[in-house]
Design an enzyme around this catalytic site. Structure first.
Site, mmCIF file in Angstrom:
data_model
loop_
_atom_site.group_PDB
_atom_site.id
_atom_site.type_symbol
_atom_site.label_atom_id
_atom_site.label_comp_id
_atom_site.label_asym_id
_atom_site.label_seq_id
_atom_site.Cartn_x
_atom_site.Cartn_y
_atom_site.Cartn_z
ATOM 1 N N PHE A 127 0.855 -1.181 0.000
ATOM 2 C CA PHE A 127 0.000 0.000 0.000
ATOM 3 C C PHE A 127 0.899 1.242 0.000
ATOM 4 C CE2 PHE A 127 -2.882 3.152 1.774
ATOM 5 C CZ PHE A 127 -4.041 2.874 1.068
ATOM 6 N N ASP A 198 1.899 -5.261 8.507
ATOM 7 C CA ASP A 198 0.747 -4.374 8.355
ATOM 8 C C ASP A 198 -0.495 -5.268 8.238
ATOM 9 O OD1 ASP A 198 -1.319 -2.758 7.399
ATOM 10 O OD2 ASP A 198 0.070 -1.376 6.415
ATOM 11 N N TYR A 223 -10.819 1.292 10.677
ATOM 12 C CA TYR A 223 -12.056 1.555 9.921
ATOM 13 C C TYR A 223 -12.410 0.496 8.897
ATOM 14 C CZ TYR A 223 -8.435 3.817 7.029
ATOM 15 O OH TYR A 223 -7.298 4.082 6.325
ATOM 16 N N LYS A 224 -11.540 -0.503 8.704
ATOM 17 C CA LYS A 224 -11.819 -1.543 7.700
ATOM 18 C C LYS A 224 -12.589 -2.680 8.373
ATOM 19 C CE LYS A 224 -8.033 0.046 4.840
ATOM 20 N NZ LYS A 224 -6.579 0.001 4.640
ATOM 21 N N ARG A 372 -12.594 -4.635 -6.994
ATOM 22 C CA ARG A 372 -12.268 -5.318 -5.742
ATOM 23 C C ARG A 372 -13.533 -5.523 -4.926
ATOM 24 N NH1 ARG A 372 -8.388 -2.721 -1.092
ATOM 25 N NH2 ARG A 372 -10.151 -1.314 -0.956
HETATM 26 C C1 PLP Z 1 -5.884 1.160 4.419
HETATM 27 C C2 PLP Z 1 -4.421 0.981 4.546
HETATM 28 C C3 PLP Z 1 -3.641 1.965 5.150
HETATM 29 C C4 PLP Z 1 -4.278 3.267 5.587
HETATM 30 O O1 PLP Z 1 -3.456 4.115 6.280
HETATM 31 P P1 PLP Z 1 -4.089 5.427 6.958
HETATM 32 O O2 PLP Z 1 -2.974 6.044 7.636
HETATM 33 O O3 PLP Z 1 -5.193 4.957 7.851
HETATM 34 O O4 PLP Z 1 -4.684 6.257 5.882
HETATM 35 C C5 PLP Z 1 -2.284 1.724 5.320
HETATM 36 N N1 PLP Z 1 -1.736 0.560 4.892
HETATM 37 C C6 PLP Z 1 -2.468 -0.404 4.293
HETATM 38 C C7 PLP Z 1 -1.829 -1.673 3.855
HETATM 39 C C8 PLP Z 1 -3.829 -0.216 4.087
HETATM 40 O O5 PLP Z 1 -4.542 -1.147 3.493
#
Ligand code: PLP
Length: 413
Positions: A127, A198, A223-224, A372
């Protein structure tokens, strides 16, 4: 391969041990929500609980609530609850800030623990924020480190004696590919490297065993799959064995050993509290607390079993019903390499997803060409998978996506 009927899937719902959990959520009518991996659905108890926090704890308790309503302990108390979902014994998880900021804290801490090594190893398709935060940190440290990127499949072989820290997202956001946590962690340790996971696409989606695999650090999103609401605070994990040795650079007062002595000199708190920075968002954390409860009410082994069955079905149904439409399965077929999502590539992925959303099937689009679909077993039914693929097949057969309004890109995809 025998063709499924909708009745077959309705029968699966009848015997589904998780079916009762759908009632924990406020799923809007007419929506097939396949984006719980981007923003989880609102739990039914959240509005009343947040209203109570606003009206009673804030409105009436005012500043006293830091003590009387447990606000001060909330980041650690909630951290321990999330710990139960990710295999972390108490005292190793704290809720704070965003995933991006927590990555910065943990990467900094990791590099300090390996002062003679220069490489942060990650995956090219990680990400972006994970990679961006590493780049920012490297620049801040005077460009003496290197962010080395390899393909997902190559990560094990790329770990060597120069690696300070391996930063991998357990389930790839774009492909749904899942890494072997135990094997990767073990390889990192064989080479004297530290392992940072992560868990944004795995916490709350499947059992995770951070202590069991011997992970050093982890971060994840609220939030996921944890259903904490838009912009919910994130969490971080630091193994007990590393906690006394070092601290992180965002040395704010809430990570101080005694914030309320108002000493001029920073002295890190004992344990995981030293990973806090400033004052945390109590209302958002209250909503996250409700979201975490929805998962603690279920058995994550059941969640994983249903998720795999649903993604198997999704693949089979797409192959039966959408053949000849240029869709390519991106998510790995082997169950042990698959997270809780199905990703399909298609040259017209963006308008196809917009057409799906217009028909109530909410997934998302990840550039350049991936549609997705996140699978969240607590509130999805097997028939939802049927209906979603049914709508996808209709949209492809009728080319309903091929109109200008679905080709206009929005800011958030
Ligand atoms: C959703 C996601 C993030 C989000 O990071 P924020 O700091 O909350 O915006 C980071 N890493 C991964 C792998 C994600 O899927």
């Amino acid at each position: 391969m025998s063709a499924y009927t909708r009745a077959d899937l309705a029968a699966l719902d009848q015997s589904d041990p998780l079916a009762v959990h759908r009632d924990q959520f406020d799923v809007p009518d007419g929506v097939y929500y396949l984006d719980g991996n981007s923003l989880g659905v609102l739990p039914r108890q959240t509005p009343a609980r947040v209203e109570q926090a606003v009206r009673e704890e804030w409105g009436k308790g005012l500043v006293r609530s830091w003590n009387t309503a447990g606000w001060y302990e909330l980041p650690r108390r909630l951290g321990d609850k999330i710990g139960k979902l990710i295999g972390a014994a108490a005292g190793q998880v704290v809720v704070a800030d965003s995933t991006s900021i927590n990555l910065f804290k943990l990467l900094s801490a990791a590099l300090r623990l390996r002062p003679d090594r220069r490489v942060i190893l990650s995956t090219r398709d990680n990400f972006p924020t994970d990679l961006y935060m590493a780049q920012g940190l490297i620049a801040l440290l005077g460009d003496r480190h290197e962010l080395r990127l390899v393909d997902d499949e190559a990560i094990l072989g790329a770990i060597d004696d120069q690696t300070a820290v391996v930063m991998v997202t357990h389930v790839n956001y774009r492909t749904g590919r899942m890494h072997n946590m135990a094997a990767t962690t073990q390889r990192a340790h064989q080479h004297g490297a530290l392992m940072l996971w992560d868990l944004c696409h795995s916490a709350g989606a499947m059992p995770v065993d951070l202590d069991g695999v011997g992970a050093d650090f982890a971060v994840g999103c609220g939030y996921k799959y944890l259903n904490g609401g838009p912009g919910a605070p994130a969490f971080l994990y630091v193994s007990q064995r590393h906690q006394p040795e070092f601290s992180q650079p965002l040395s704010g007062w809430m990570g101080h050993a005694h914030p309320f002595t108002f000493d001029w000199q920073y002295q890190p708190a004992e344990g995981i509290a030293r990973y806090l920075c400033g004052t945390q968002p109590v209302l958002s954390m209250t909503a996250l607390d409700c979201g975490v409860d929805t998962l603690l009410a279920a058995d994550l082994n059941d969640v994983r079993a249903k998720s795999l069955r649903m993604t198997d079905l999704f693949i089979e149904l797409v192959e039966q019903r959408c053949a000849g439409h240029d869709l390519t399965l991106v998510t790995p077929r082997p169950r042990d390499q698959r997270g809780s999502q199905i990703c399909l590539s298609h040259p017209d992925g963006y308008p196809i997803m917009q057409a799906l959303i217009a028909h109530g099937v909410i997934g998302d689009f990840r550039a350049p060409d991936i549609i997705r679909f996140g699978v969240t077993p607590l509130y999805l039914r097997y028939v939802d998978i049927w209906d979603a693929v049914d709508i996808l097949a209709t949209i492809l057969n009728t080319r309903a996506w091929d109109v200008p309004e679905f080709k206009q890109r929005a800011a958030v995809t």
